[in-house]
Design a protein around this motif. Structure first.
Motif, PDB file in Angstrom:
ATOM      1  N   ASP A 153       0.858  -1.196   0.000  1.00 30.45           N
ATOM      2  CA  ASP A 153       0.000   0.000   0.000  1.00 30.45           C
ATOM      3  C   ASP A 153       0.892   1.243   0.000  1.00 30.45           C
TER       4      ASP A 153
ATOM      5  N   HIS B 214      -7.283  -3.469   1.602  1.00 24.94           N
ATOM      6  CA  HIS B 214      -6.848  -2.347   0.760  1.00 24.94           C
ATOM      7  C   HIS B 214      -5.426  -2.544   0.216  1.00 24.94           C
TER       8      HIS B 214
ATOM      9  N   ASN C  30      -4.213  -3.136  -3.776  1.00 22.50           N
ATOM     10  CA  ASN C  30      -3.207  -2.283  -4.418  1.00 22.50           C
ATOM     11  C   ASN C  30      -2.007  -3.101  -4.875  1.00 22.50           C
TER      12      ASN C  30
ATOM     13  N   HIS D  89      -5.696   3.091  -6.602  1.00 27.74           N
ATOM     14  CA  HIS D  89      -6.530   3.366  -5.425  1.00 27.74           C
ATOM     15  C   HIS D  89      -8.012   3.503  -5.790  1.00 27.74           C
TER      16      HIS D  89
ATOM     17  N   HIS E 179       1.201   4.206  -2.766  1.00 30.40           N
ATOM     18  CA  HIS E 179       1.107   5.649  -2.469  1.00 30.40           C
ATOM     19  C   HIS E 179       2.263   6.397  -3.119  1.00 30.40           C
TER      20      HIS E 179
END
Ligand SMILES: [Fe+2]
Length: 372
Positions: free
Chosen positions: A193, A276, A280, A262, A197
């Protein structure tokens, strides 16, 4: 060139820095509420350590330990009620992204009268919140830096972002020691994750030199640290790299937003309960390839930075294969038949507008097909 940057008031990073909690928060008042997951922090002794520290500084503490699975609006409502009943002065989020997001939303919505679901549905409000203090125990979500909480709406079956500049933490303590007990699977998911990002921020339409410097460094730290942290959770250097990489990725994406990975991962969480970070992780290599025509230059910069001879998408694909997590969406719990709903929900995401390539409905289908 022009940009503006918005950060938490105080970020403290380092091993055992969690011991500074009482000293740093005594200015916020004398009644605190710790929001955390059931048992895990209690078992590891961290909750006791934090409680003792708060008491030493004359701060009474209450505990809400009802965080499990996806953070939802009902959990936030419960915490908001507890804040009102006990006249809490400040809220400490202790845990992964779920605990931090619930704590953040509950502190930020203090003084509001309506249920949290109303505000998740974009109802405007004037911020009157109480201070939110963030202590992450995973290295991935970046919630200790961002000004939004991603929450599940149980009635609508949607995941959405509740955001306000006032939501940003008044103090974030990022202590790598708190991540030592994380299981390899959670380390892998949360770490991917954080990598997503960093990559989506680096190539975001909103990227600027400051955010690119932070996102680029985050990509290097995570690429080095993640395989080591998964292999040996007691590797202090690897854990430190991951905690720093995750935080720097958040410092970048909190300014630039993220992208199509996302945008798709949120409905995958809402419809199939795919975690989550896992969603990703599976999407990221395909999304990198998909965006290549619009940000090839940035990927070449990343390849040079990492000193790799292969394409960046293939590097991330190889990294994913090293991790002890499902490698496809099907293995993660995806079931065919809800594509229309998934695409509709993907297009409600603000992240799409930050993605370097203009995303069409067919593109989302193609990305999904590659990842099944
Ligand atoms: Fe994320």
């Amino acid at each position: 060139m022009e940009f503006s940057l918005r950060y938490p008031s105080h970020i403290i990073f380092g091993e055992h820095k969690v011991r500074e909690l009482g000293q740093q928060t005594k200015v916020f008042g004398t009644k605190s509420l710790i929001v955390t997951g059931k048992n895990s922090m209690e078992k590891s002794g961290i909750l006791r350590e934090i409680a003792d520290d708060l008491e030493y500084y004359g701060i009474k503490h209450y505990v809400f330990d009802g965080i499990y699975g996806e953070p939802d609006t009902e959990m936030v409502d419960q915490v908001r009620r507890m804040i009102e009943e006990e006249k809490i002065d400040f809220v400490v989020g202790l845990g992964g992204g779920s605990a931090l997001d619930v704590a953040k939303a509950a502190a930020g919505l203090y003084g509001q009268n309506l249920p949290t679901a109303e505000y998740l549905n974009q109802r405007p409000f004037e911020y009157q919140g109480i201070p939110f203090v963030a202590i992450p125990t995973t290295a991935g979500t970046g919630s200790e830096i961002t000004l939004n909480a991603v929450l599940y709406h149980p009635e609508l079956g949607n995941k959405n972002s509740l955001a306000h500049p006032g939501f940003q933490s008044k103090c974030s303590i990022v202590d790598p020691v708190l991540t030592y007990s994380m299981a390899p699977e959670i380390t892998a998911m949360t770490g991917m994750d954080a990598l997503t990002h960093a990559v989506e921020s680096y190539t975001s339409k909103m990227a600027n030199p400051v955010t690119m410097a932070m996102a680029g460094k985050a990509i290097s730290l995570i690429a080095e640290g993640l395989p080591m942290a998964v292999k040996d959770g007691s590797d202090k250097m690897a854990r430190s790299k991951m905690a720093l990489g995750s935080m720097m990725a958040a410092l970048a994406f909190a300014q630039t937003g993220v992208g199509v990975a996302h945008a798709i991962s949120h409905p995958l969480g809402a419809l199939f309960h795919i975690p989550h970070g896992l969603a990703n992780a599976i999407l990221l290599p395909t999304v990198i390839d998909y965006n290549d025509r619009c940000c090839h230059h940035q990927y070449v910069e990343i390849e040079k930075m990492l000193g790799i001879q292969k394409r960046f998408g293939d590097f991330v694909r190889d990294l994913l294969m090293l991790l002890p997590i499902p490698q496809t969406l099907t293995a993660a719990g995806y079931i065919k038949g809800k594509e229309e709903e998934l695409i509709r929900k993907t297009f409600t995401s603000r992240s799409l507008s930050k993605n370097p390539r203009l995303v069409q409905e067919d593109d989302v289908m193609d990305i999904l097909q590659h990842c099944l």
